[in-house]
Design an enzyme around this catalytic site. Structure first.
Site, short mmCIF file in Angstrom:
data_model
loop_
_atom_site.label_atom_id
_atom_site.label_comp_id
_atom_site.label_asym_id
_atom_site.label_seq_id
_atom_site.Cartn_x
_atom_site.Cartn_y
_atom_site.Cartn_z
N LYS A 136 32.83 14.21 43.94
CA LYS A 136 33.78 14.21 42.87
C LYS A 136 33.27 13.42 41.76
CE LYS A 136 38.25 14.89 45.43
NZ LYS A 136 38.74 16.04 44.96
N ARG A 165 41.64 22.01 54.09
CA ARG A 165 41.69 23.27 54.94
C ARG A 165 40.74 23.22 56.09
NH1 ARG A 165 40.15 26.56 49.59
NH2 ARG A 165 40.89 24.54 48.69
N1 BES Z 1 42.28 16.19 47.85
C1 BES Z 1 41.71 17.14 46.76
C2 BES Z 1 43.09 17.77 46.16
C3 BES Z 1 43.72 16.86 45.02
C4 BES Z 1 43.07 16.69 43.89
C5 BES Z 1 44.73 16.17 45.42
C6 BES Z 1 43.65 16.25 42.98
C7 BES Z 1 45.34 15.42 44.34
C8 BES Z 1 44.84 15.32 43.25
C9 BES Z 1 41.10 18.12 47.57
O1 BES Z 1 40.59 17.86 48.84
C10 BES Z 1 40.44 18.93 46.89
O2 BES Z 1 39.15 18.23 46.41
N2 BES Z 1 40.21 20.18 46.40
C11 BES Z 1 39.43 20.85 45.56
C12 BES Z 1 39.52 22.14 46.06
C13 BES Z 1 38.28 23.05 45.33
C14 BES Z 1 36.85 22.28 45.74
C15 BES Z 1 38.40 24.43 45.91
C16 BES Z 1 40.25 20.72 44.05
O3 BES Z 1 41.35 21.00 43.95
O4 BES Z 1 39.50 20.59 43.26
MN MN Z 2 38.47 17.49 48.51
#
Ligand code: BES
Ligand code: MN
Ligand code: ZN
Length: 496
Positions: free
Chosen positions: A280, A354
């Site tokens: 991230k 997921r």
């Molecule tokens: N934990 C995150 C989702 C999230 C993002 C929660 C911001 C709260 C605030 C999740 O694991 C994630 O990183 N999801 C990605 C999915 C993508 C790579 C398809 C996302 O939402 O960017």
């Molecule tokens: Mn994630």
């Protein structure tokens, strides 16, 4: 927290603080009128002078009330009388208590519960009042060595009933509200605890402590070898980069008939989400300590249910891992075989929620649940779609989705139904495995739900994406305790 009820005249009742409402157009509530009469027009006088706002959520503390028996009065703006419903009630309740947040009062009389609300009864007014007191009292101070925030002194609230017949409902509501607060406080504490302390083993220890406290509750924690033996390779792949061992926590509460199928809540327990090799960006990454918000909320819901001794069978299953990059971490392009046999191409290691949930959902279905509901901070896309106001609900059963959304309305913990059409699943195609773990940017909250739906075909299943609602940002940064009120309302309404 302690609750009593009263039907006494507000001008004549001795209390350290009376909390009363005024509506738009200088319309005094009955309690405000009683105090106004006893005090020679104190409240109406201030209204006429323009010193009191009747806007919903405004509040004013008046430190001296000559003539009436209350030492102080808080006047809360209730807005337009015709619009005063449960959400307005809850907002006003929080505002009324906020006005005395730094005062020394330990006891107050809360007259807003005697007001008519257009869409709820005395039971819900009692429940929401208790919840407001819970919000008022909550502090997370464990990590402060100096300037520790102290818990407000206020702990006894006397709830005013419009008529004697409402008292029992108010008390029942307040008692359920106190149970919900117990659960929310656990959820908030877990969410706020930093990831160097709150790791998968810490969540497992928390579950063990809960099981020790309540006789009807038992716990089983699966370690990595146990999960490997069950073929949970998708779940395990997420923790490969971490020094912290992954866990699968299984709590079993038996409050109902032995032959009654359980409701099962599954909560995403990523104790920190760096994204893994699909790292991230840096800004606000600290917020990914809240990525176990789903786990925290189902554990909180279990704590509430056990504290309230509800006559239901409830299981809570928490797959937990830490998502870190390292030489042992899963790479983009790696393919794993899940417990269900479905193979997954992990195109993005940041779509890890997921991956742990699919194995937990497969595991859960062996217990033949009456309803299977997962709760997860799953996608940033859900925050884009619904903001921080409503959680997203997806389900293979419209009736279940509606039950969940209705529970959210009643509990002032709102959610919204998102679709799950075949086209969203089509976005998850992989050239090499059965599915990819991502489906592109478009409809990202729904493709995540569609992914989970592949693993829940035999269950009455719903998915709640709480990425936008599990915590608050800005000055009030911290876990919100949501969606514990929604979950408990669903269980109370549908299964009790
Ligand atoms: N934990 C995150 C989702 C999230 C993002 C929660 C911001 C709260 C605030 C999740 O694991 C994630 O990183 N999801 C990605 C999915 C993508 C790579 C398809 C996302 O939402 O960017
Ligand atoms: Mn994630
Ligand atoms: Zn995540």
């Amino acid at each position: 927290m302690q609750f009593k009820t009263t039907t006494a005249d507000a001008g004549k009742r001795s209390t350290a603080c009376a909390i009363v409402g005024v509506y738009d157009k200088k319309q005094l509530s009955e309690a405000a009128r009683e105090i106004d009469a006893a005090s020679g027009g104190l409240i109406s006088g201030l209204l006429d002078q323009g010193d009191l706002s009747t806007h919903l959520g405004a509040s004013h503390l008046i430190g001296r009330v000559d003539g009436a028996k209350c030492r102080r009065v808080v006047v809360v703006g209730l807005g337009a009388k015709a619009n005063f419903g449960r959400r307005e009630f809850y907002k006003a309740a929080i505002a009324g208590l906020t006005a005395i947040k730094s005062s020394q009062v330990s006891e107050a009389t809360f007259y807003l519960t005697a007001e008519d609300t257009v869409d709820c009864d005395a039971y819900y007014r009692g429940r929401l009042a208790a919840q407001a007191l819970g919000e008022h009292r909550y502090r997370y101070a464990d990590m402060k060595s100096r300037n520790k925030p102290t818990t407000p002194k206020l702990k006894t609230l006397t709830l005013a009933a419009a008529e004697r017949g409402d008292s029992a409902e108010l008390e029942q509501g307040a008692s359920h509200g106190a149970g919900i607060v117990t659960g929310m406080n656990l959820t908030k504490d877990l969410g706020n605890t930093p990831a160097n302390i709150c790791h998968p083993t810490y969540l497992a220890d928390t579950a063990r402590k809960l099981a020790k406290r309540y006789a009807k509750l038992s716990v089983n924690v699966l370690d990595e070898p146990d999960m490997a033996a069950l073929g949970m390779n998708s779940l395990l792949s997420v923790g490969f980069g971490s020094e912290q061992p992954s866990k699968l926590i299984h709590l079993d509460y038996r409050g109902g008939a032995s032959d009654e199928p359980p409701v099962i809540l599954v909560g995403k327990g990523i104790t920190f989400d760096t994204g893994g090799i699909s790292l991230k960006p840096g800004p606000a990454m600290d917020e990914m300590k809240y990525d176990m918000g789903g786990a925290a909320s189902v554990l909180g819901c279990m704590a509430a249910v056990a504290a309230m001794k509800l006559p239901i069978n409830l299981m809570v299953i928490v797959p937990s891992a830490e998502n870190m990059p390292s030489g042992r971490a899963t790479r983009p392009g790696d393919i794993v075989k899940s417990m269900s046999g479905i193979t997954i191409e992990i195109l993005n290691t940041d779509a890890e929620g997921r991956l742990i949930l699919c194995d937990a959902l497969t595991y859960a279905q062996q217990f033949k649940p009456a309803a299977l509901i997962d709760v997860a901070t799953l996608t940033g896309a859900c925050v884009i779609a619904l903001g921080h106001h409503r959680a997203g609900v997806m389900s293979n059963n419209d009736v279940l989705a509606t039950e969940i959304i209705d529970a959210g309305e009643r509990a002032v913990d709102r959610a919204w139904h998102l679709p799950l059409d075949q086209e969203y699943t089509d976005q998850l195609k992989s050239n090499f495995a059965d599915f990819a773990n991502i489906g592109g940017r478009e409809g990202g909250a729904i493709t995540a739900g569609a992914f989970l739906s592949q693993f829940t075909k035999k269950a009455n299943w719903a998915h709640i994406d709480i990425a936008g609602v599990a915590w608050r940002g800005g000055a009030k940064k911290g876990s919100s305790g949501r969606p514990v009120p929604l979950l408990v309302d669903y269980l109370l309404t549908k299964h009790c």
